[in-house]
Design a protein around this motif. Structure first.
Motif, PDB file in Angstrom:
ATOM      1  N   THR A  28       0.807  -1.223   0.000  1.00 29.64           N
ATOM      2  CA  THR A  28       0.000   0.000   0.000  1.00 29.64           C
ATOM      3  C   THR A  28       0.835   1.265   0.000  1.00 29.64           C
ATOM      4  O   THR A  28       0.291   2.360   0.007  1.00 29.64           O
ATOM      5  CB  THR A  28      -0.920   0.020   1.238  1.00 29.64           C
ATOM      6  N   GLU A  31       0.157   3.600   3.185  1.00 29.53           N
ATOM      7  CA  GLU A  31      -1.157   4.166   3.454  1.00 29.53           C
ATOM      8  C   GLU A  31      -2.150   3.062   3.807  1.00 29.53           C
ATOM      9  O   GLU A  31      -2.093   1.957   3.285  1.00 29.53           O
ATOM     10  CB  GLU A  31      -1.657   4.941   2.235  1.00 29.53           C
ATOM     11  N   ASP A  33      -5.013   1.977   2.872  1.00 29.81           N
ATOM     12  CA  ASP A  33      -5.920   2.167   1.742  1.00 29.81           C
ATOM     13  C   ASP A  33      -7.174   1.305   1.879  1.00 29.81           C
ATOM     14  O   ASP A  33      -7.352   0.554   2.843  1.00 29.81           O
ATOM     15  CB  ASP A  33      -5.199   1.875   0.421  1.00 29.81           C
ATOM     16  N   ASN A 156      -3.200   7.077  12.936  1.00 27.37           N
ATOM     17  CA  ASN A 156      -4.027   7.136  11.723  1.00 27.37           C
ATOM     18  C   ASN A 156      -4.213   8.566  11.226  1.00 27.37           C
ATOM     19  O   ASN A 156      -4.982   8.793  10.288  1.00 27.37           O
ATOM     20  CB  ASN A 156      -5.400   6.497  11.942  1.00 27.37           C
ATOM     21  N   ASP A 159      -4.287   9.497   7.463  1.00 22.68           N
ATOM     22  CA  ASP A 159      -5.245   8.756   6.640  1.00 22.68           C
ATOM     23  C   ASP A 159      -6.682   8.833   7.136  1.00 22.68           C
ATOM     24  O   ASP A 159      -7.598   8.384   6.452  1.00 22.68           O
ATOM     25  CB  ASP A 159      -4.839   7.276   6.587  1.00 22.68           C
ATOM     26  N   ARG A 205       0.238   4.785  10.441  1.00 23.13           N
ATOM     27  CA  ARG A 205       0.846   6.092  10.199  1.00 23.13           C
ATOM     28  C   ARG A 205       0.343   7.092  11.233  1.00 23.13           C
ATOM     29  O   ARG A 205      -0.836   7.101  11.596  1.00 23.13           O
ATOM     30  CB  ARG A 205       0.538   6.577   8.789  1.00 23.13           C
TER      31      ARG A 205
END
Length: 376
Positions: A28, A31, A33, A156, A159, A205
Motif C-alpha cells: 500500500t 497508506e 488504503d 491514523n 489517513d 501512520r
C-alpha cells in the motif's frame, strides 16, 4: 472459575488466525488504503465491539480481545493491528457510548465497514494523556464550538476520515474543563500533517493535526460539554484491556519461533534447546505471557460484567507491555547474530514492541494508577 474457551470462541479465533496471515502494509505504500481497510473490516477488527444495528459484531470486551490476539498470533502486521485497535478503542467506542443517536447512525456503519477510518487526536506537543492540561481550546459559538490548537502523534492521522479529539472548554473547570468531539477530516480549519517517520509500528501512520477556528457542530460533541475526561477514561478502559491483546499474540508468535529455532540450531554440537540458560529464558518468556494474559482477560471480564475495570486494566497494560519488550529482546538473545538480520524480523519485533510501554499511559503512569486503586 472457568478458564477454557467455548467452542464458538475457539472456532472464531481459529478462523481469525488463519485469515490474518499475510495482512501486510507492504503493497500500500504505507497508506491504510481501501483494500487493507476492507481486510481488517472482514476480520471484524474495525467494529468488533459495536452493536449489530450499527454494523458491528456486537462482541464483548473479552471476545474482542481474543479476536486481536488471534489476528496477531496468525501473523497480521503489528502496526496494522495497532491502527485498527486505535480506531476501534480510542475512537469508535466513545462514539458508541457517548454520541447522540443520530450521530451514531451517521458514523458507525462506515467506521465498522472501513469506509471511514478514525484517528485519536489527544496528545499535544506539551501534553500527553492528561486531559486537564490541554492547550487546544474549544470556544462556544452559535450552534457549536470553534477548535484551535495542535495535536501530535495522532494514530491514523494522515489517513483518517474522522478525528476524536479533546479540547479545553473551561480553563478553570478542573476535571470538567474539557470536552470531546468527533470532527470530520474535511471540516474547515482542520489540516492533517504528513506522516511522521517512525522506527516501529510502521503499519500505523501517525502525524500532526492542526485546528484553526475549526467549527464543530453541537451534534458532534461526545457526551456533554465538560465530560472530556469521562469520555477519555472510558476509552482508555477499553484500550488498556483489549488493545494489548495484540501483544499477547505477538509474544505467542515469538515464543513459537524461538522454540523452533532452539530445537534446530546447534552450538558446538549441542542443540540450543539443551542449554539450561536457553531453556530457562524460554520458560520466563512463557511465564510472562501467561501472567499478562490472565490479567488482561480479567480486565476484559470486569468490563463485560459491568464492574469497574480500572485496577485490572492498569495491571494488564503494565504487565503485557513490559513483557512484550522483554520477550522481544529475549528473542534477540536466542537468535544471536541473526537477530540483527532483517530477514529474520526479530529487530522489527523489538521496534514494534517498544512503543507499548509508552502509549495508553506509560508504565510509570500505570504504577501510579495501581497505587491509587490500592488506596495510597
Amino acid at each position: 472459575m472457568e478458564f477454557s474457551l467455548s467452542a464458538e470462541q475457539k472456532e472464531r479465533c481459529a478462523r481469525t488466525r488463519k485469515a490474518a496471515r499475510n495482512i501486510s502494509p507492504e503493497t500500500t505504500g504505507g497508506e491504510l488504503d481501501g483494500h487493507i481497510r476492507k481486510r481488517l473490516a472482514e476480520l471484524g477488527l474495525l467494529g468488533a465491539a459495536v452493536p449489530p444495528e450499527y454494523g458491528g459484531a456486537g462482541l464483548g470486551a473479552l471476545d474482542t480481545a481474543l479476536l486481536y490476539e488471534a489476528a496477531s498470533d496468525g501473523g497480521a502486521d503489528t502496526g496494522l493491528l495497532f491502527a485498527a485497535a486505535a480506531h476501534l478503542f480510542a475512537c469508535v467506542t466513545p462514539v458508541v457510548e457517548f454520541a447522540r443517536p443520530e450521530t451514531r447512525r451517521a458514523l458507525l456503519p462506515g467506521l465498522c465497514s472501513g469506509a471511514l477510518l478514525a484517528g485519536n487526536a489527544m496528545t499535544e506537543p506539551e501534553a500527553g494523556s492528561d486531559t486537564s492540561r490541554l492547550a487546544t481550546t474549544a470556544t462556544r459559538v452559535d450552534g457549536g464550538h470553534l477548535l484551535d490548537g495542535v495535536k501530535s502523534f495522532v494514530s491514523n492521522g494522515p489517513d483518517a476520515d474522522l478525528y476524536v479529539t479533546y479540547a479545553t472548554t473551561d480553563p478553570d473547570g478542573g476535571y470538567f474543563g474539557t470536552t470531546a468531539f468527533a470532527v470530520d477530516r474535511d471540516a474547515p480549519g482542520l489540516v492533517p500533517g504528513r506522516a511522521m517517520e517512525k522506527s516501529g509500528l510502521a503499519g500505523c501512520r501517525a502525524g500532526e493535526v492542526r485546528f484553526t477556528r475549526c467549527f464543530v457542530p453541537d451534534e458532534r460533541v461526545l457526551g456533554a460539554p465538560g465530560q472530556g475526561q469521562v469520555v477519555f477514561q472510558a476509552s482508555m478502559r477499553w484500550e488498556r484491556s483489549c488493545l494489548f491483546a495484540l501483544y499477547l499474540g505477538q509474544q505467542e508468535r515469538l515464543i513459537r519461533r524461538c522454540v523452533e529455532h532452539a530445537r534446530r540450531r546447534t552450538r558446538s554440537g549441542t542443540r540450543l534447546a539443551d542449554l539450561p540458560q536457553v531453556a530457562d529464558r524460554l520458560a520466563e518468556m512463557r511465564l510472562r505471557l501467561e501472567s499478562g494474559r490472565l490479567l488482561l482477560y480479567r480486565a476484559c471480564a470486569e468490563i463485560d460484567a459491568g464492574r469497574d475495570p480500572d485496577l485490572w486494566a492498569a495491571m494488564a497494560k503494565l504487565a503485557v507491555s513490559e513483557a512484550s519488550v522483554t520477550t522481544a529482546l529475549d528473542a534477540g538473545r536466542i537468535f544471536g547474530g541473526r537477530a540483527f538480520l532483517t530477514e529474520y524480523g526479530i529487530e522489527e519485533e523489538v521496534r514494534d514492541a517498544l512503543p507499548a510501554i509508552t502509549f495508553s499511559g506509560t508504565s510509570d503512569i500505570q504504577r501510579r494508577l495501581i497505587a491509587r486503586e490500592m488506596g495510597l
